[in-house]
Design a protein around this motif. Structure first.
Motif, PDB file in Angstrom:
ATOM      1  N   PHE A  61      39.110 -38.058  11.408  1.00 49.50           N
ATOM      2  CA  PHE A  61      38.210 -37.321  11.878  1.00 49.50           C
ATOM      3  C   PHE A  61      37.266 -38.010  12.555  1.00 49.50           C
ATOM      4  N   LYS A  62      36.290 -37.401  13.445  1.00 49.24           N
ATOM      5  CA  LYS A  62      35.381 -38.176  14.230  1.00 49.24           C
ATOM      6  C   LYS A  62      34.225 -37.883  13.693  1.00 49.24           C
ATOM      7  N   THR A  63      33.355 -39.300  13.773  1.00 48.29           N
ATOM      8  CA  THR A  63      31.938 -39.174  13.316  1.00 48.29           C
ATOM      9  C   THR A  63      30.975 -38.855  14.382  1.00 48.29           C
ATOM     10  N   LYS A  64      29.842 -38.615  14.053  1.00 51.96           N
ATOM     11  CA  LYS A  64      28.784 -38.153  15.233  1.00 51.96           C
ATOM     12  C   LYS A  64      27.879 -39.251  15.054  1.00 51.96           C
ATOM     13  N   GLY A  65      26.688 -39.135  15.309  1.00 50.88           N
ATOM     14  CA  GLY A  65      25.740 -40.078  15.550  1.00 50.88           C
ATOM     15  C   GLY A  65      25.325 -40.655  14.217  1.00 50.88           C
ATOM     16  N   PRO A  66      24.343 -41.721  14.161  1.00 52.26           N
ATOM     17  CA  PRO A  66      24.185 -42.482  12.977  1.00 52.26           C
ATOM     18  C   PRO A  66      23.323 -41.419  12.145  1.00 52.26           C
ATOM     19  N   GLY A  67      23.359 -41.717  10.970  1.00 53.07           N
ATOM     20  CA  GLY A  67      22.622 -41.099   9.918  1.00 53.07           C
ATOM     21  C   GLY A  67      23.464 -40.955   8.623  1.00 53.07           C
ATOM     22  N   HIS A  68      22.699 -40.385   7.537  1.00 51.33           N
ATOM     23  CA  HIS A  68      23.538 -40.106   5.894  1.00 51.33           C
ATOM     24  C   HIS A  68      23.999 -38.581   5.925  1.00 51.33           C
ATOM     25  N   TYR A  69      25.256 -38.774   5.818  1.00 50.57           N
ATOM     26  CA  TYR A  69      25.888 -37.525   5.726  1.00 50.57           C
ATOM     27  C   TYR A  69      26.366 -37.203   4.355  1.00 50.57           C
ATOM     28  N   ARG A  70      26.237 -36.181   3.589  1.00 48.63           N
ATOM     29  CA  ARG A  70      26.455 -36.047   2.155  1.00 48.63           C
ATOM     30  C   ARG A  70      28.092 -35.484   2.342  1.00 48.63           C
ATOM     31  N   TRP A  71      28.981 -36.044   1.258  1.00 44.25           N
ATOM     32  CA  TRP A  71      30.111 -35.474   1.217  1.00 44.25           C
ATOM     33  C   TRP A  71      30.247 -34.979  -0.372  1.00 44.25           C
ATOM     34  N   GLN A  72      31.254 -33.919  -0.397  1.00 44.57           N
ATOM     35  CA  GLN A  72      31.174 -33.279  -1.726  1.00 44.57           C
ATOM     36  C   GLN A  72      32.808 -32.821  -1.960  1.00 44.57           C
ATOM     37  N   CYS A  73      32.893 -32.277  -3.224  1.00 46.42           N
ATOM     38  CA  CYS A  73      34.221 -31.437  -3.468  1.00 46.42           C
ATOM     39  C   CYS A  73      34.022 -30.144  -3.740  1.00 46.42           C
ATOM     40  N   PHE A  74      34.719 -29.294  -3.292  1.00 42.72           N
ATOM     41  CA  PHE A  74      34.438 -27.794  -3.339  1.00 42.72           C
ATOM     42  C   PHE A  74      35.308 -27.137  -4.580  1.00 42.72           C
ATOM     43  N   VAL A  75      36.107 -27.870  -5.270  1.00 41.77           N
ATOM     44  CA  VAL A  75      36.797 -27.438  -6.313  1.00 41.77           C
ATOM     45  C   VAL A  75      36.085 -27.715  -7.703  1.00 41.77           C
ATOM     46  N   PRO A  76      35.809 -26.663  -8.198  1.00 46.41           N
ATOM     47  CA  PRO A  76      35.015 -26.902  -9.655  1.00 46.41           C
ATOM     48  C   PRO A  76      35.915 -27.665 -10.630  1.00 46.41           C
ATOM     49  N   THR A 103      38.669 -31.443  -2.928  1.00 52.31           N
ATOM     50  CA  THR A 103      38.510 -31.387  -1.383  1.00 52.31           C
ATOM     51  C   THR A 103      37.980 -32.600  -0.897  1.00 52.31           C
ATOM     52  N   PHE A 104      38.124 -33.080   0.223  1.00 51.26           N
ATOM     53  CA  PHE A 104      37.302 -34.014   0.985  1.00 51.26           C
ATOM     54  C   PHE A 104      36.709 -33.310   2.137  1.00 51.26           C
ATOM     55  N   ALA A 105      35.078 -33.214   1.668  1.00 51.74           N
ATOM     56  CA  ALA A 105      34.333 -32.411   2.578  1.00 51.74           C
ATOM     57  C   ALA A 105      32.971 -32.989   3.115  1.00 51.74           C
ATOM     58  N   GLN A 162      27.775 -20.883  -2.286  1.00 55.65           N
ATOM     59  CA  GLN A 162      28.345 -21.688  -3.231  1.00 55.65           C
ATOM     60  C   GLN A 162      27.916 -23.170  -3.184  1.00 55.65           C
ATOM     61  N   GLN A 163      27.980 -23.482  -4.285  1.00 53.31           N
ATOM     62  CA  GLN A 163      27.560 -25.041  -4.319  1.00 53.31           C
ATOM     63  C   GLN A 163      28.216 -25.810  -3.205  1.00 53.31           C
ATOM     64  N   TRP A 164      27.887 -26.258  -2.353  1.00 47.29           N
ATOM     65  CA  TRP A 164      26.711 -26.267  -1.694  1.00 47.29           C
ATOM     66  C   TRP A 164      26.911 -25.922  -0.233  1.00 47.29           C
ATOM     67  N   PHE A 194      39.090 -19.926   0.874  1.00 50.31           N
ATOM     68  CA  PHE A 194      38.945 -20.055   2.057  1.00 50.31           C
ATOM     69  C   PHE A 194      39.053 -21.707   2.350  1.00 50.31           C
ATOM     70  N   TRP A 195      38.443 -22.596   1.471  1.00 44.43           N
ATOM     71  CA  TRP A 195      38.469 -23.900   1.749  1.00 44.43           C
ATOM     72  C   TRP A 195      39.930 -24.317   1.521  1.00 44.43           C
ATOM     73  N   GLY A 196      40.920 -23.736   1.239  1.00 46.37           N
ATOM     74  CA  GLY A 196      42.362 -24.119   1.265  1.00 46.37           C
ATOM     75  C   GLY A 196      42.796 -24.420   2.720  1.00 46.37           C
ATOM     76  N   LYS A 197      42.032 -24.079   3.662  1.00 39.31           N
ATOM     77  CA  LYS A 197      42.316 -24.602   5.139  1.00 39.31           C
ATOM     78  C   LYS A 197      41.590 -25.738   5.642  1.00 39.31           C
ATOM     79  N   VAL A 198      42.614 -26.420   6.169  1.00 42.22           N
ATOM     80  CA  VAL A 198      41.852 -27.763   6.956  1.00 42.22           C
ATOM     81  C   VAL A 198      41.031 -27.293   8.040  1.00 42.22           C
ATOM     82  N   PHE A 199      39.833 -28.124   8.027  1.00 40.93           N
ATOM     83  CA  PHE A 199      38.725 -27.774   9.203  1.00 40.93           C
ATOM     84  C   PHE A 199      38.401 -29.344   9.358  1.00 40.93           C
ATOM     85  N   GLY A 200      38.185 -29.657  10.908  1.00 47.50           N
ATOM     86  CA  GLY A 200      37.509 -30.640  11.287  1.00 47.50           C
ATOM     87  C   GLY A 200      38.291 -32.003  11.538  1.00 47.50           C
TER      88      GLY A 200
END
Lengths: 278, 210
Positions: free
Chosen positions: B169-184, B138-140, A147-149, B99-105
């Motif tokens: 939530f906790k961050t890991k080491g430095p870097g660029h992490y993408r975030w996205q929404c999983f709801v269409p 979603t905040f993912a 699924q995206q992505w 499945f993304w209705g569940k909270v992770f992380g």
């Protein structure tokens, strides 16, 4: 000519010995991956004398048949050489046919299938599967959902539990059912030697048997939108059976909170309804 | 006298060297990771960025697009706890993958939600999952293993109501992490996956961990 042939034989022997020392991708984390690496090694070894012959011919011609005067004249007429023509056609044909047989045999051993039809078929006990089967060498059925992505995974033999990472037990045959929830993706578990199109409405079946524990990467290899380049999961794991049992039990426990909302296991899905988001 | 001056001179030299060394070492020191710090992210999710309650963007080239506000590029410290508050103003669209209705992380594996029930009364509580059909967004952040569904505002809630979702939530080491929404959630696009779902600055962006 004989000296040239001797040089070619010696170089070919050295070349083949060299290419046989190379460790070929996708290496040996799965039986299928090892088959592919072996096939690649064979192809390279057989191609080496041909490659060297071509290179030698080019260099020999460039050196010994180079133009010696500034005058533009035709070279001596070529009247053909029947034995050489028969030899190169025969040798090329034998090589190509042999490689075709080897390639087909390797592909056949991957046991690839693609099913498109009416949904509703369940596999491995489907949603009602009771957990660890305990039977040695019985295939585990894992559905890969693109699924995206992101990729998620459903373990049909473990109550249809869905997970965010792919864990597989070592030395245990696995049947992967690759599908998509929205658009065309491609599931590529490089170290396992599996690359399968993920299409909505299609159950794309691949078989893999991991034979070494360790991590592997899953990535999408089909341009699929904004975050295609980030559709990567480096936390795939091949673990021993007891670790897998512990992990899947924890996943089943975690899944309980959402299990009722997740539909029954199906071989594939469609991005319906069309009006979503409208 | 000369002896005493020599001692003073030597002491001055030592002090100066010590000062220069101290300042020099201070200047050369690289900032280390901000262990144990806490940063707050305050965000808003809206059906149309031009009509947001808190950070409207009326001059946006796509004022009717769904989006996260005030920005979609967030800079946060590494190895830290990030406290997030999302003022969620959009109605439910529903998840394609339930499945993304569940909270992770998140810390504690849950989120705190203030929302409105079917009678339009305000409610609140901790949740580990929501009804997937009632998700607005979603905040993912997949590479951090963070997936939080955002409950859509109940249609029976008073006009202008906002659900408030908080979690950390906790961050890991430095870097660029993408975030996205999983709801269409991209209205008027095929399968809800076009427009703002495919454009940075609306339903996707980058978490810059420094």
């Amino acid at each position: 000519m004989v000296r040239l042939l001797i040089v070619w034989v010696i170089l070919s022997a050295i070349g083949i010995a060299g290419v046989l020392q190379i460790n070929y991708p996708p290496y040996d984390q799965s039986i299928q991956g090892q088959d592919q690496a072996t096939t690649l090694k064979l192809l390279t070894a057989l191609a080496t004398p041909v490659f060297l012959a071509v290179v030698m011919m080019v260099l020999y011609s460039a050196i010994f048949f180079r133009r010696t005067s500034r005058e533009l004249v035709d070279g001596p007429p070529m009247l053909g050489n029947t034995p050489i023509q028969i030899a190169w056609v025969a040798i090329s044909s034998i090589l190509v046919l042999f490689l075709a047989v080897v390639g087909i045999a390797t592909l056949s051993s991957e046991n690839v299938a693609q099913l498109v039809g009416a949904p509703g078929r369940t596999i491995g006990g489907g949603q009602t599967g009771g957990g660890t089967t305990g039977e040695e060498n019985k295939e585990i059925h894992v559905q890969v959902i693109a699924q995206q992505w992101y990729f998620t995974y459903r373990y049909a033999d473990y109550g249809g539990v869905e997970t965010t990472h792919l864990y597989l037990p070592v030395n245990h045959p696995v049947e992967l059912h690759v599908t998509s929830l929205d658009i065309i993706h491609s599931f590529w578990a490089y170290q396992l030697g599996v690359k399968a199109d993920a299409n909505p409405g299609v159950d794309n079946i691949f078989h893999v048997t991991p034979q070494k524990t360790g991590s592997f990467q899953v990535r999408c290899s089909e341009l699929c939108g904004l975050w295609h380049g980030h559709m990567v999961d480096s936390e795939g794991q091949v673990v021993n059976q007891s670790d897998f049992d512990t992990w899947i039990a924890q996943q089943q426990k975690d899944f309980e909170t959402i299990a009722k909302a997740v539909p029954s296991y199906a071989p594939y899905y469609f991005p319906l309804p069309l009006t979503k988001g409208s | 006298m000369i002896r005493r001056l020599s001692f003073v001179g030597a002491a001055v030299v030592i002090v100066v060297i010590a000062l220069v060394a101290f300042v020099g070492l201070f200047m050369l020191r690289q900032p280390g990771p901000l262990e144990g710090t806490t940063t707050t992210l305050h965000l808003e999710t809206v059906a149309a960025v031009g009509q947001a309650l808190e950070w409207p963007r009326p001059n946006d080239p796509h004022p009717d697009w769904v989006g996260y506000l005030p920005t979609t590029t967030w800079t946060v410290p590494a190895n830290s706890t990030i406290q997030v508050q999302i003022d969620q103003e959009d109605g439910a669209t529903g998840l394609r993958n339930p499945f993304w209705g569940k909270v992770f992380g998140t810390e504690g594996g849950n989120m705190h939600v203030t929302f409105f029930d079917d009678k339009g009364n305000p409610q609140e509580g901790d949740m580990t999952s929501i009804d997937p059909t009632q998700a607005a967004h979603t905040f993912a952040i997949p590479d951090l293993g963070v997936f939080v569904p955002l409950l859509g505002v109940n249609p029976n809630a008073p006009a202008g109501s906002t659900n408030v979702i908080t979690f950390s939530f906790k961050t890991k080491g430095p870097g660029h992490y993408r975030w996205q929404c999983f709801v269409p959630c991209a209205a008027k696009t095929i399968f809800g996956n076009g427009g703002p779902m495919q454009t940075i600055g609306y339903m996707g962006g980058t978490v810059i961990v420094v």
